[in-house]
Every structure is written in structure tokens, then in C-alpha cells.
Design a protein around this motif. Structure first.
Motif, mmCIF file in Angstrom:
data_model
loop_
_atom_site.group_PDB
_atom_site.id
_atom_site.type_symbol
_atom_site.label_atom_id
_atom_site.label_comp_id
_atom_site.label_asym_id
_atom_site.label_seq_id
_atom_site.Cartn_x
_atom_site.Cartn_y
_atom_site.Cartn_z
ATOM 1 N N ASN A 15 34.718 122.258 -52.556
ATOM 2 C CA ASN A 15 34.250 123.004 -51.401
ATOM 3 C C ASN A 15 33.730 122.030 -50.352
ATOM 4 O OD1 ASN A 15 34.676 125.720 -52.411
ATOM 5 N ND2 ASN A 15 33.031 125.300 -53.855
ATOM 6 N N ASN A 92 34.208 128.164 -48.654
ATOM 7 C CA ASN A 92 35.269 128.381 -49.635
ATOM 8 C C ASN A 92 36.607 127.894 -49.084
ATOM 9 O OD1 ASN A 92 36.197 130.381 -47.861
ATOM 10 N ND2 ASN A 92 35.315 132.056 -49.061
ATOM 11 N N ASP A 93 37.686 128.122 -49.808
ATOM 12 C CA ASP A 93 39.002 127.632 -49.399
ATOM 13 C C ASP A 93 39.455 128.216 -48.064
ATOM 14 O OD1 ASP A 93 39.163 126.054 -51.622
ATOM 15 O OD2 ASP A 93 40.446 127.408 -52.763
ATOM 16 N N PHE A 98 29.760 130.705 -48.140
ATOM 17 C CA PHE A 98 29.327 131.562 -49.246
ATOM 18 C C PHE A 98 27.925 131.185 -49.723
ATOM 19 C CE2 PHE A 98 31.538 127.993 -51.195
ATOM 20 C CZ PHE A 98 30.668 127.612 -52.195
ATOM 21 N N ASP A 160 28.095 125.903 -55.632
ATOM 22 C CA ASP A 160 29.513 126.124 -55.908
ATOM 23 C C ASP A 160 29.727 126.917 -57.199
ATOM 24 O OD1 ASP A 160 29.861 124.628 -53.648
ATOM 25 O OD2 ASP A 160 30.696 122.874 -54.662
ATOM 26 N N GLN A 164 28.466 132.539 -55.285
ATOM 27 C CA GLN A 164 29.386 133.603 -54.887
ATOM 28 C C GLN A 164 29.264 134.852 -55.751
ATOM 29 O OE1 GLN A 164 33.359 132.289 -53.237
ATOM 30 N NE2 GLN A 164 32.840 130.469 -54.416
#
Length: 197
Positions: A15, A92-93, A98, A160, A164
Motif C-alpha cells: 500500500n 488501497n490499490d 482506508f 494495512d 479495512q
């Protein structure tokens, strides 16, 4: 002749972090009285940052947060405290935040009464960022920044790993790593009957 080709799995994409400054003088005042103030500020890509102060303690929520939390929640520490002005956002991707990481200062009294650099505690607070699908924001984890040389790494890792899916109002934030004597216990007040599921 047969040639074997070794295919290694692609490493998981880490991330990313981005940083924004929190200038309370540029925030919108939502409420103010003799006891404190409630502000709405701009974070990464315009994400809201909700700041409150009362009784020399501060509270911060991030993202698209439920109205009940904005108006009625307060999450801080039992000792007098104040926040830093640099927010680290974990993305995030899809490039969406988040989690947020913010350094808090615990204003322990020094030898002459006032808080000093030596007496002041420092906590990296990892928080969940509210989204349109989940209107909760809360503290996820706490890292004693003075007791852990790798405090920033620890804060990013726990963000990470857990932010979330963290259930605000149902889970308690955890202390990660060593915990020294200069930190303080978390305190919180949620709106009556409010639980984010």
C-alpha cells in the motif's frame, strides 16, 4: 532438450502513503462554545477530517463519517493532549484512503509543572477512514512512538493488516509494540445506541 522455466509469483503490491497538512485555521466551524469547538477540515483529495477539542483534549475522525459520529462521538486520551498537523493516509490499490495515521502528543507535566519535550508522550494513532459503504471512523491501533524505534513501520503494518475490516464501536484498538510510561489510556464517548456493523 527441455528447458525448465521457473515462474515466481509476483510480489504483493505494498500500500502507498500520501501526506496532507491539517491547518485548523482553514477548517469550517461546525459548532463552538466555551467548552470547545467542532471543525470540518479537508484531507487527501477532499476527504473530510472532523476535529473536535474540549477540556484540553482532542478528537479526530476521517472520511465519510455517519452524522451521529460527527455530532456525538469523541475519542481521545485521558491525559491532556494535542495532535500533530501531518496526516499520513494509507491507500488501497484503487488509490483510495482506508486508514489514517496521526501523531498525538500526551501533555504530561514536567519537573516545573508544564509539559516539556522530555515529559511529553507521543502516540501514533491508526484510524479507520469512513467510506460511502461504511460510515464508521475510529482508532484501530496505538503505537508508542518514543518506546518503539520502528513506530512508523509498525503503524503502517497494523493499518494495512486491520484497518479495512475493523469494526468501530465493536472492537477495541490495540497497543502494538512496546508501551512506555509517557502514554495515556484511550477514552471515548459514542452516541447512545450507536454501533457500526
Amino acid at each position: 532438450m527441455t528447458i525448465a522455466v521457473l515462474v515466481l509469483p509476483e510480489a504483493a503490491r505494498a500500500n502507498d502513503s500520501v501526506y496532507t497538512d491539517l491547518d485548523l485555521d482553514q477548517c469550517q466551524t461546525l459548532a463552538e462554545d466555551q467548552m470547545g469547538v467542532s471543525l470540518k477540515c479537508r484531507g487527501y483529495r477532499g476527504e473530510p477530517v472532523y476535529f473536535k477539542e474540549g477540556d484540553l483534549r482532542q478528537s479526530v475522525f476521517y472520511g465519510r463519517v455517519d452524522k451521529e459520529l460527527i455530532e456525538g462521538a469523541f475519542e481521545s486520551f485521558s491525559a491532556f493532549n494535542h495532535i500533530n498537523t501531518k496526516i499520513e493516509w494509507r491507500l488501497n490499490d484503487a488509490g483510495e484512503p482506508f486508514a489514517a495515521i496521526l501523531r498525538w502528543f500526551i501533555d504530561n507535566p514536567g519537573p516545573e509543572g508544564g509539559s516539556t519535550k522530555a515529559s511529553r508522550g507521543e502516540i501514533l494513532v491508526v484510524s479507520r477512514v469512513g467510506t460511502s459503504d461504511y460510515g464508521g471512523s475510529c482508532m484501530v491501533a496505538l503505537v508508542d512512538a518514543k518506546a518503539n524505534a520502528d513506530a512508523n513501520v509498525k503503524a503502517r503494518q497494523i493499518a494495512d493488516d486491520t484497518a479495512q475490516d475493523f469494526a468501530c464501536g465493536m472492537q477495541e484498538p490495540e497497543w502494538v509494540g512496546k508501551r512506555g510510561d509517557l502514554v495515556s489510556e484511550r477514552t471515548f464517548s459514542w452516541p447512545e445506541g450507536y454501533v457500526v456493523e
